[in-house]
Design a protein around this motif. Structure first.
Motif, PDB file in Angstrom:
ATOM      1  N   LEU A 136       0.822  -1.210   0.000  1.00  0.00           N
ATOM      2  CA  LEU A 136       0.000   0.000   0.000  1.00  0.00           C
ATOM      3  C   LEU A 136       0.857   1.261   0.000  1.00  0.00           C
ATOM      4  CD1 LEU A 136      -2.786  -1.057   2.528  1.00  0.00           C
ATOM      5  CD2 LEU A 136      -2.970  -0.886   0.033  1.00  0.00           C
ATOM      6  N   ALA A 137       2.058   1.194   0.561  1.00  0.00           N
ATOM      7  CA  ALA A 137       2.936   2.369   0.613  1.00  0.00           C
ATOM      8  C   ALA A 137       3.377   2.813  -0.767  1.00  0.00           C
ATOM      9  CB  ALA A 137       4.151   2.061   1.480  1.00  0.00           C
ATOM     10  N   LEU A 138       3.270   1.931  -1.754  1.00  0.00           N
ATOM     11  CA  LEU A 138       3.627   2.314  -3.118  1.00  0.00           C
ATOM     12  C   LEU A 138       2.712   3.411  -3.649  1.00  0.00           C
ATOM     13  CD1 LEU A 138       4.305  -1.234  -4.631  1.00  0.00           C
ATOM     14  CD2 LEU A 138       5.994   0.461  -3.894  1.00  0.00           C
ATOM     15  N   ALA A 139       1.524   3.536  -3.060  1.00  0.00           N
ATOM     16  CA  ALA A 139       0.581   4.579  -3.467  1.00  0.00           C
ATOM     17  C   ALA A 139       0.564   5.741  -2.482  1.00  0.00           C
ATOM     18  CB  ALA A 139      -0.823   3.988  -3.600  1.00  0.00           C
TER      19      ALA A 139
ATOM     20  N   GLY B 291      -4.204   4.557   3.447  1.00  0.00           N
ATOM     21  CA  GLY B 291      -5.550   4.759   3.989  1.00  0.00           C
ATOM     22  C   GLY B 291      -6.439   3.537   3.845  1.00  0.00           C
ATOM     23  N   PHE B 292      -6.041   2.576   3.009  1.00  0.00           N
ATOM     24  CA  PHE B 292      -6.827   1.345   2.821  1.00  0.00           C
ATOM     25  C   PHE B 292      -6.375   0.231   3.765  1.00  0.00           C
ATOM     26  CE2 PHE B 292      -7.693   3.521  -1.139  1.00  0.00           C
ATOM     27  CZ  PHE B 292      -9.001   3.174  -1.414  1.00  0.00           C
ATOM     28  N   THR B 293      -5.422   0.519   4.666  1.00  0.00           N
ATOM     29  CA  THR B 293      -4.920  -0.524   5.573  1.00  0.00           C
ATOM     30  C   THR B 293      -6.042  -1.124   6.408  1.00  0.00           C
ATOM     31  OG1 THR B 293      -2.770   0.586   5.722  1.00  0.00           O
ATOM     32  CG2 THR B 293      -3.313  -1.011   7.446  1.00  0.00           C
TER      33      THR B 293
ATOM     34  N   ALA C 292       8.255   8.001  -1.904  1.00  0.00           N
ATOM     35  CA  ALA C 292       8.687   7.518  -3.216  1.00  0.00           C
ATOM     36  C   ALA C 292       8.332   8.538  -4.284  1.00  0.00           C
ATOM     37  CB  ALA C 292       8.030   6.175  -3.525  1.00  0.00           C
ATOM     38  N   HIS C 293       9.228   8.664  -5.278  1.00  0.00           N
ATOM     39  CA  HIS C 293       8.988   9.637  -6.343  1.00  0.00           C
ATOM     40  C   HIS C 293       7.927   9.148  -7.320  1.00  0.00           C
ATOM     41  CE1 HIS C 293      12.249  12.223  -5.019  1.00  0.00           C
ATOM     42  NE2 HIS C 293      13.067  11.176  -4.984  1.00  0.00           N
ATOM     43  N   ASN C 294       7.941   7.874  -7.645  1.00  0.00           N
ATOM     44  CA  ASN C 294       6.992   7.334  -8.626  1.00  0.00           C
ATOM     45  C   ASN C 294       5.864   6.620  -7.892  1.00  0.00           C
ATOM     46  OD1 ASN C 294       8.591   8.194 -10.820  1.00  0.00           O
ATOM     47  ND2 ASN C 294       9.942   6.416 -10.529  1.00  0.00           N
ATOM     48  N   LEU C 295       4.902   7.369  -7.446  1.00  0.00           N
ATOM     49  CA  LEU C 295       3.779   6.788  -6.722  1.00  0.00           C
ATOM     50  C   LEU C 295       2.834   6.076  -7.679  1.00  0.00           C
ATOM     51  CD1 LEU C 295       2.888   9.615  -4.183  1.00  0.00           C
ATOM     52  CD2 LEU C 295       4.151   7.494  -3.748  1.00  0.00           C
TER      53      LEU C 295
ATOM     54  N   PRO D  53       6.429   2.188   5.985  1.00  0.00           N
ATOM     55  CA  PRO D  53       7.618   1.326   6.052  1.00  0.00           C
ATOM     56  C   PRO D  53       8.902   2.121   6.200  1.00  0.00           C
ATOM     57  CG  PRO D  53       6.193   0.692   4.221  1.00  0.00           C
ATOM     58  CD  PRO D  53       5.671   1.992   4.725  1.00  0.00           C
ATOM     59  N   VAL D  54       9.800   1.621   7.048  1.00  0.00           N
ATOM     60  CA  VAL D  54      11.117   2.226   7.272  1.00  0.00           C
ATOM     61  C   VAL D  54      12.151   1.107   7.235  1.00  0.00           C
ATOM     62  CG1 VAL D  54      12.585   3.484   8.891  1.00  0.00           C
ATOM     63  CG2 VAL D  54      10.174   4.098   8.669  1.00  0.00           C
TER      64      VAL D  54
END
Length: 618
Positions: free
Chosen positions: A51-54, A60-62, A203-206, A275-276
């Motif tokens: 989900l963090a890719l977006a 928010g969909f977690t 991320a730059h490319n969401l 995520p970290v």
């Protein structure tokens, strides 16, 4: 008349020792549910990583996705509660599919569960060791050895009995569940994080929040559902009343897991956890709820312990499943054997060896194993639910339509989940499972056909003709005149109608052969001696050629051997008896009997007749 109740009391006394090695509800949670409960540590994280890719929109969909997984968990919990009642002999998805779908469907369900149980051990051990090496980086070069050490520890505990392992794991389970619930409660009452959370760079490319992203996040989150079926597979391991205890354990697991998953997801969304690198999502949630004090380290340490021990779910479920498969002639019958304390040693050994192989091949790397995880279990889920629909349609108890509808809905959900999980993980290594599953089914089919052929030869199910005595010949290979030869011939004279001593000698050993004959004639044992000369110094072939020429149809070969007094003395033997017995079993129809002469026994009791072995009977 007053003594009438005594048998009931005696019966209860007899049952108590057996139940001592079986599971209570708490013990069942500790022995069979660690896999599912430990998944709280990696299931939500696997979902958040996708989900963090977006960005924030995806995170928010977690909670909605977690609630969807919890709904699926609820359906599975209620469904497997019904499976426990319908199949108290255990077996879970395998028993349901075999009974109400087809034998082949049962094999597919059984193979999928075997794969998932083995992978669960490897992933759980690797995850626990990964958490440990993250805290102590100096241990990283010893990852594989640490994995094998943890696996050996869990295996040794389970070899002492499932109830023993449950007692050993109750304390870590209670501490872990209490720690997670404390994190959730403390986080819910806080208005702001106890510690400012570290955030990863955006991320730059969401990616956009599309259906494929959500489905992949759902598939990753479904890793939390593995292990739900283990209780239904191991119903015979519970104390009486077994069905009620297993059902209560299943419901308790479903409730605890749902609360923990939804609670952690709510905190992820509340504290905007992302995520970290180097810090797990659960660690961030714990810091936000409890801060960096002793309670934080308690949660982390209990998580490490439970991840390592989560492999115990497989040790409780797979041996029982393998026992049922072997009983149905789909696995070697060794897996059906059960030792003291209700331990299926061969199932435990198989699980330990295959898991150790995976850990060695993957270098103990959890990320190499995770893509293979959870694919097989959804195949079993789906077959189980479809089979239960057929079950209710056949049995038709009161209100069976509602129960069938529940299982039908569960079948639909798990089928969709199976497709999503397999498709999303196919290129990441999931194809190995897609290939391995039919190969295991094919192997079990071959085993079943072999046992079927053996059963036909043995005329199983038919009443044989009454046995009648037949004239028999006992052949005793001899090479010296001594006490061993005397005892062997004495035993042979009590076994058969005619006894022949056979001495195999070689052309270059004429002097030894002549001396042997002279000793024999001087001894005069009243037993026929046949001396065979062989030009090629073969051990078994000359005797086999002689056996093929005798007129008797019923022939024994009695091989006399020295039983060493100490284990270290075994390499001093020439192993002639072992080689000869193996060759005779392979190439003749004789009954081979191996007689041991015990060197360390008293003079009056030095001979022990070993097991008689003829052609393998299955």
């Amino acid at each position: 008349m007053s003594a009438a109740p005594a048998p009931a009391v005696a019966s209860m006394a007899k049952e108590a020792p057996g139940d001592k090695h079986r599971l209570s509800v708490i013990g069942g949670l500790a022995a069979l549910s660690l896999d599912a409960m430990a998944s709280v540590a990696y299931g939500p994280e696997a979902m958040v990583l996708v989900l963090a890719l977006a960005g924030g929109a995806g995170l928010g969909f977690t909670l909605p996705i977690t609630v969807t997984i919890a709904v699926l968990l609820g359906v599975l919990t209620l469904s497997y509660r019904q499976v426990v009642a319908a199949f108290p002999q255990g077996g879970g998805a395998y028993g349901v599919a075999k009974t109400y779908l087809s034998r082949r469907s049962g094999l597919v369900a059984g193979a999928s569960l075997i794969i998932d149980y083995v992978l669960n051990v490897a992933v759980s051990v690797a995850a626990g060791v990964a958490a440990l090496t993250s805290a102590f980086p100096r241990l990283l070069p010893y990852t594989v050895w640490l994995c094998l050490g943890v696996l050996a520890l869990v295996t040794s505990i389970n070899l002492r009995g499932i109830a023993h392992s449950a007692r050993a794991f109750i304390a870590p389970t209670v501490i872990y569940v209490g720690a997670i619930l404390l994190v959730i409660l403390a986080g819910l009452v806080r208005s702001e994080p106890a510690t400012v959370a570290e955030h990863a760079a955006q991320a730059h490319n969401l990616h956009s929040v599309g259906i494929l992203l959500l489905l992949k996040a759902f598939a990753n989150g479904c890793a939390s559902l593995t292990g739900v079926e283990a209780i239904a597979n191991a119903v015979p391991s519970f104390k009486k009343p077994r069905v009620k205890r297993a059902q209560r354990t299943e419901v308790a697991l479903g409730a605890l897991l749902a609360v923990m998953l939804i609670g952690i997801a709510a905190l992820i969304q509340k504290f905007s956890i992302a995520p970290v690198d180097g810090v797990t999502v659960l660690a961030q949630v714990t810091q936000a709820s409890l801060g960096d004090g002793p309670l934080f380290y308690l949660v982390q340490f209990s998580t490490v312990i439970l991840l390592a021990l989560a492999a115990n779910t497989s040790f409780g479920g797979l041996p029982v499943l393998a026992h049922l498969l072997a009983t149905d002639n789909n696995l070697p019958h060794l897996f059906a054997l059960r030792a003291d304390r209700h331990v299926h040693r061969y199932g435990i050994a198989f699980l330990a060896i295959t898991s150790a192989g995976l850990l060695i091949l993957s270098d103990g790397d959890m990320n190499t194993l995770v893509p293979l995880f959870a694919i097989g279990v959804f195949v079993g889920f789906t077959l189980s639910q479809i089979g239960m629909v057929r079950h209710w349609a056949v049995v038709r108890p009161r209100r069976w339509q509602g129960k069938a509808a529940l299982n039908g809905f569960g079948a639909l959900l798990t089928f969709v989940a199976a497709i999503v999980v397999a498709a999303s993980k196919f290129t990441e290594g999931g194809w190995l499972i897609v290939v391995a599953l039919p190969l295991i089914v094919l192997m079990m089919e071959m085993v079943n056909r072999t046992y079927t052929r053996i059963g036909q030869r043995l005329e199983l199910g038919k009443t044989p003709m009454p046995p009648r005595p037949r004239r028999s010949l006992v052949v005793v290979p001899v090479h010296a005149v001594n006490r061993l030869t005397r005892d062997a011939l004495a035993a042979a004279l009590s076994l058969g109608d005619r006894v022949v001593a056979v001495n195999v000698t070689y052309a270059e050993d004429e002097d030894d052969a002549r001396r042997f004959v002279e000793d024999w004639e001087r001894w005069h044992p009243d037993v026929e001696l046949v001396q065979i000369f062989d030009a090629h110094r073969r051990l078994a072939a000359p005797l086999i050629e002689y056996l093929n020429s005798v007129p008797e149809a019923h022939v024994f070969v009695l091989i006399a051997e020295v039983e060493p007094e100490h284990l270290w003395q075994r390499p001093l033997q020439n192993q002639r008896g072992v080689v000869l017995a193996r060759a005779l079993r392979r190439r003749t129809d004789t009954v081979v009997c191996r007689m041991r002469f015990r060197v360390g026994a008293p003079m009056a009791q030095t001979v022990r007749i070993g097991p008689v072995a003829g052609r393998p009977s299955g």
